[in-house]
Write a protein that holds these residues in place. Structure first.
Motif, short mmCIF file in Angstrom:
data_model
loop_
_atom_site.label_atom_id
_atom_site.label_comp_id
_atom_site.label_asym_id
_atom_site.label_seq_id
_atom_site.Cartn_x
_atom_site.Cartn_y
_atom_site.Cartn_z
N ASN A 3 0.81 -1.21 0.00
CA ASN A 3 0.00 0.00 0.00
C ASN A 3 0.84 1.26 0.00
OD1 ASN A 3 -2.44 -1.40 0.05
ND2 ASN A 3 -2.33 -1.67 2.28
N ASP A 4 2.06 1.18 0.46
CA ASP A 4 2.96 2.34 0.48
C ASP A 4 3.21 2.80 -0.95
OD1 ASP A 4 5.04 4.15 0.67
OD2 ASP A 4 6.02 3.08 2.32
N PRO A 5 2.82 4.04 -1.31
CA PRO A 5 2.98 4.50 -2.70
C PRO A 5 4.44 4.66 -3.10
CG PRO A 5 2.33 6.32 -1.26
CD PRO A 5 2.22 5.07 -0.44
N PHE A 6 5.36 4.66 -2.13
CA PHE A 6 6.77 4.81 -2.45
C PHE A 6 7.46 3.46 -2.66
CE2 PHE A 6 5.67 8.64 -0.03
CZ PHE A 6 6.00 9.60 -0.97
N LEU A 7 6.71 2.37 -2.45
CA LEU A 7 7.27 1.04 -2.68
C LEU A 7 6.79 0.50 -4.01
CD1 LEU A 7 6.99 -0.65 0.83
CD2 LEU A 7 8.96 0.49 -0.19
N SER A 8 7.61 -0.35 -4.58
CA SER A 8 7.32 -0.90 -5.90
C SER A 8 6.46 -2.15 -5.81
CB SER A 8 8.64 -1.24 -6.59
OG SER A 8 9.24 -2.34 -5.93
N ALA A 9 6.22 -2.74 -6.98
CA ALA A 9 5.44 -3.97 -7.02
C ALA A 9 6.07 -5.08 -6.19
CB ALA A 9 5.29 -4.42 -8.47
N THR A 10 7.40 -5.10 -6.12
CA THR A 10 8.09 -6.15 -5.38
C THR A 10 8.43 -5.71 -3.95
OG1 THR A 10 10.27 -5.42 -6.16
CG2 THR A 10 9.10 -7.05 -7.50
N GLY A 11 7.91 -4.57 -3.52
CA GLY A 11 8.15 -4.12 -2.15
C GLY A 11 9.46 -3.42 -1.93
N LYS A 12 10.08 -2.93 -3.00
CA LYS A 12 11.37 -2.24 -2.88
C LYS A 12 11.18 -0.73 -3.01
CE LYS A 12 14.24 -5.95 -4.88
NZ LYS A 12 13.24 -6.86 -5.42
N LYS A 13 12.12 -0.03 -2.44
CA LYS A 13 12.17 1.42 -2.62
C LYS A 13 13.23 1.73 -3.67
CE LYS A 13 12.40 5.76 -0.06
NZ LYS A 13 12.52 6.39 1.27
N TRP A 14 12.86 2.51 -4.66
CA TRP A 14 13.79 2.85 -5.72
C TRP A 14 14.71 3.98 -5.27
CZ3 TRP A 14 10.63 2.90 -10.96
CH2 TRP A 14 10.09 1.63 -11.15
N ALA A 542 9.95 -9.85 -18.67
CA ALA A 542 10.03 -9.97 -17.21
C ALA A 542 10.19 -11.46 -16.91
CB ALA A 542 8.78 -9.40 -16.54
N PHE A 543 11.42 -11.88 -16.67
CA PHE A 543 11.72 -13.30 -16.52
C PHE A 543 11.20 -13.85 -15.19
CE2 PHE A 543 14.97 -11.86 -19.55
CZ PHE A 543 14.78 -12.80 -20.56
N ARG A 544 10.71 -15.09 -15.25
CA ARG A 544 10.23 -15.81 -14.06
C ARG A 544 9.26 -14.98 -13.23
NH1 ARG A 544 15.72 -16.69 -13.85
NH2 ARG A 544 15.90 -15.31 -12.06
N SER A 545 8.41 -14.20 -13.89
CA SER A 545 7.55 -13.27 -13.15
C SER A 545 6.07 -13.66 -13.12
CB SER A 545 7.68 -11.86 -13.74
OG SER A 545 7.24 -11.83 -15.08
N LYS A 546 5.68 -14.66 -13.90
CA LYS A 546 4.27 -15.05 -13.88
C LYS A 546 3.89 -15.56 -12.49
CE LYS A 546 0.79 -17.70 -16.38
NZ LYS A 546 0.52 -18.70 -17.44
N ASP A 547 2.74 -15.10 -12.01
CA ASP A 547 2.22 -15.48 -10.68
C ASP A 547 3.14 -15.00 -9.57
OD1 ASP A 547 0.02 -16.78 -11.84
OD2 ASP A 547 1.17 -18.63 -12.10
N THR A 548 3.83 -13.89 -9.80
CA THR A 548 4.61 -13.22 -8.75
C THR A 548 4.03 -11.83 -8.56
OG1 THR A 548 6.22 -12.18 -10.24
CG2 THR A 548 6.69 -14.45 -9.51
N LEU A 549 4.52 -11.11 -7.55
CA LEU A 549 4.02 -9.76 -7.31
C LEU A 549 4.23 -8.87 -8.54
CD1 LEU A 549 5.33 -9.21 -3.66
CD2 LEU A 549 2.95 -9.57 -4.38
N LEU A 550 5.42 -8.99 -9.15
CA LEU A 550 5.70 -8.18 -10.33
C LEU A 550 4.79 -8.57 -11.49
CD1 LEU A 550 7.30 -6.13 -11.97
CD2 LEU A 550 9.04 -7.91 -12.36
#
Length: 591
Positions: A3-14, A542-550
């Motif tokens: 939910n944090d708008p500053f975090l990415s699809a994978t939960g990282k901060k850029w 986007a490699f190995r990304s199906k059914d992942t957060l990304l």
């Protein structure tokens, strides 16, 4: 997505580092490079003093005197003594790419000086990692008088004590974390020995075993030349540069930092690789369908996994034998076997990974700083890869154990700043592991089922304190427009190659863009096209990304046709003379 708008699809901060503007300007003026390229240099810690060796790495200036490594002189003297006395020499190597390349280096060199040496690679399933007593006893019975051990042995006290008692001399060329105590061997050349001077460890501590072995060959050749050995034996001096393709392959596949000497090794090694001199590598590339000039990507993701496959699910010595083969039919047979074994490895890995993810989710292990999962009968040849996948998926250190009855073999992968190898040594001393070791980012270990829970508690306590302030981040090198990916820009960008650990491929963000189309390639790769607001288009994967957060995020963005920003690395692929630019997507977030 968090939910944090500053975090990415994978939960990282850029993160976009702010460079020293004066240094950026100075580099721009001195080297006549675009501003963004100089920002990339500064992001990598390059200064005016180091820029020349980074942009134009030359082995002549980067190579140290090999004698700076402890026991190097002892190793050289003992090998020359074996040559003079015509003693039987055997190379004993690990079963991974680094071990295969290091053992192949030695065998290639000794064949060139008309002194063939035997090969022994332990079976991963039956014998496990490193030196083992039975193997050394068998080699002694077969007449071996000197064993050159590569990529293992630094902490193999019991087997090497037995070798000493038998009168079997062993020389070790390794890079794994050492302990204060050293095994009783004729020589132990390892830049990460605790008694090695700090300056040398700082300079050479990031070498893989093949890199250490190459320095030994430099020292050996110098000594043989000084003693007039080549002339007296009517042997031509080998061209040591021809072996750098093996050093480059090992350096990339063992995920060593591509800085300093390693950068020189890989830069020159790729040039040798392009000449396709090594028959085994040439045939393996053909079997794998490589139809373009090879880069570090091909070393790490095409050739490396296939060479590894022999040690993981097949016959452990296949990779090393391929790298030294001089027979066309034999090379094709070995390469075909490794290609088939790699497909088998992928299938086994898929099944274990699915079970591992189910275990993480069912037991809610993500509440812990470290992941530890296990399964009865999990193949020890894939647990390291599965640990790497878990680390990538959950952004934390991950260890995976495959049990055979009550005894488990484990492998771990860590995140930046958290040393896993040291933790394994501490766990051994606390009697939580039967054995264990490794380096900062990867480790191997053996654990009894009765100690499994206590070992997990130890990992969370010991590594947890180092992870208290750890926040997953995605480091960016800048923002680009799709239209800015001109051939001229890409040509200048290639000045930063080779890419790998410690010199990552430049990662750029593109914003705002739409997902033009999206489909699945293979079992779990997503292929799409991003389009900016000016209508410029770019193919993306986007490699190995199906059914992942990304993957789920990209699917939703595509269906909702909304603007997002994506981050990834740029790859220029050449196929049958045609060039195509592709973005490999690492992450995405709202625009």
């Amino acid at each position: 997505m968090a939910n944090d708008p500053f975090l990415s699809a994978t939960g990282k901060k850029w993160e976009l580092p702010k460079g020293d503007e004066r240094l950026i300007m100075a580099l721009t003026q001195r080297y006549q490079l675009p501003d963004i390229i100089c920002r990339l240099l500064v992001n990598r810690g390059i200064t005016l003093e180091t820029a020349e060796s980074y942009l134009r790495p030359k082995l002549m200036t980067l190579m140290p005197d090999p004698s700076c490594l402890l026991d190097m002189a002892k190793a050289v003297d003992r090998v020359i003594d074996a040559l003079v006395k015509r003693q039987k020499i055997v190379v004993y190597g690990d079963y991974d790419v680094d071990g295969a390349c290091a053992s192949a280096l030695l065998r290639q060199y000794f064949r060139h000086i008309n002194w063939p040496i035997d090969l022994y690679i332990p079976d991963r399933i039956e014998e496990g990692y490193g030196a083992n007593t039975q193997a050394l006893e068998d080699l002694h019975k077969k007449g071996a008088q000197l064993v050159l051990m590569v990529d293992c042995g630094t902490t193999a006290f019991e087997p090497l004590s037995r070798a000493r008692d038998l009168g079997l001399d062993v020389i070790i060329f390794d890079h794994h974390t050492a302990e204060p105590k050293l095994p009783p061997v004729a020589a132990l050349v390892n830049p990460n020995r605790l008694d090695q001077d700090a300056a040398t460890t700082a300079q050479l501590g990031h070498l893989c075993a093949a890199g250490v072995t190459y320095l030994f060959l430099v020292a050996l050749q110098r000594a043989l030349r000084q003693q007039n050995w080549f002339v007296e034996n009517s042997v031509a001096e080998p061209n040591l540069l021809q072996f750098l393709d093996l050093v480059a392959l090992a350096t990339v596949c063992d995920v060593m930092p591509l800085t300093g000497l390693n950068r020189g090794f890989v830069t020159q090694g790729l040039k040798v690789l392009h000449q396709r001199q090594n028959l085994g590598l040439r045939v393996l590339a053909d079997v794998a369908g490589v139809g373009e000039a090879m880069t570090t990507y091909h070393l790490g993701f095409v050739l490396g996994p296939r060479i590894n496959a022999g040690g993981r699910v097949g016959k452990s010595d296949l990779g090393s034998r391929l790298l030294t083969s001089v027979d066309g039919l034999q090379s094709k047979d070995l390469a075909s076997q490794l290609h088939a074994l790699n497909l088998e490895r992928q299938a086994i890995e898929k099944g274990v990974l699915e079970q591992a993810i189910e275990q993480v989710e069912a037991l809610d292990l993500v509440k812990n700083p470290v992941l530890l999962v296990s399964g009865q009968g999990w193949h020890p040849g894939v647990i390291g890869i599965v640990a790497s996948r878990l680390k990538e998926r959950y952004n934390r250190p991950a260890c995976v154990v495959g049990f055979d009855g009550d005894h488990g073999k484990g492998s771990g992968r860590s995140v930046s700043g958290v040393c896993l190898g040291t933790a394994m040594h501490v766990a051994v001393h606390q009697d939580l592991l039967e054995k264990g070791g490794g380096h900062a980012m990867a480790a191997g270990f053996s654990v009894h089922k009765s100690k499994y829970d206590a070992f997990y508690d130890f990992l969370n306590q010991h590594l947890g304190k180092h992870l208290q302030n750890y926040a997953p981040t995605l480091r960016l090198d800048g923002y680009l427009s799709v239209g800015g990916l001109t051939p001229e820009f890409l040509e200048v960008l290639q000045r930063l190659e080779p890419y790998g650990q410690g010199n990552a491929s430049p990662r750029f963000a593109f914003s705002p863009v739409n997902i033009g189309y999206l489909d699945t390639v293979g079992e779990n790769h997503l292929r799409c096209q991003i389009t900016d607001q000016s209508g410029n288009r770019l193919k993306a994967m986007a490699f190995r990304s199906k059914d992942t957060l990304l993957g789920d995020y990209l699917q939703k963005a595509f269906l909702e046709k909304r603007l997002i920003q994506v981050a990834g690395t740029i790859h220029l692929n050449t196929w049958l003379g045609n060039q195509q630019i592709t973005l490999y997507i690492d992450d995405a977030m709202d625009a």
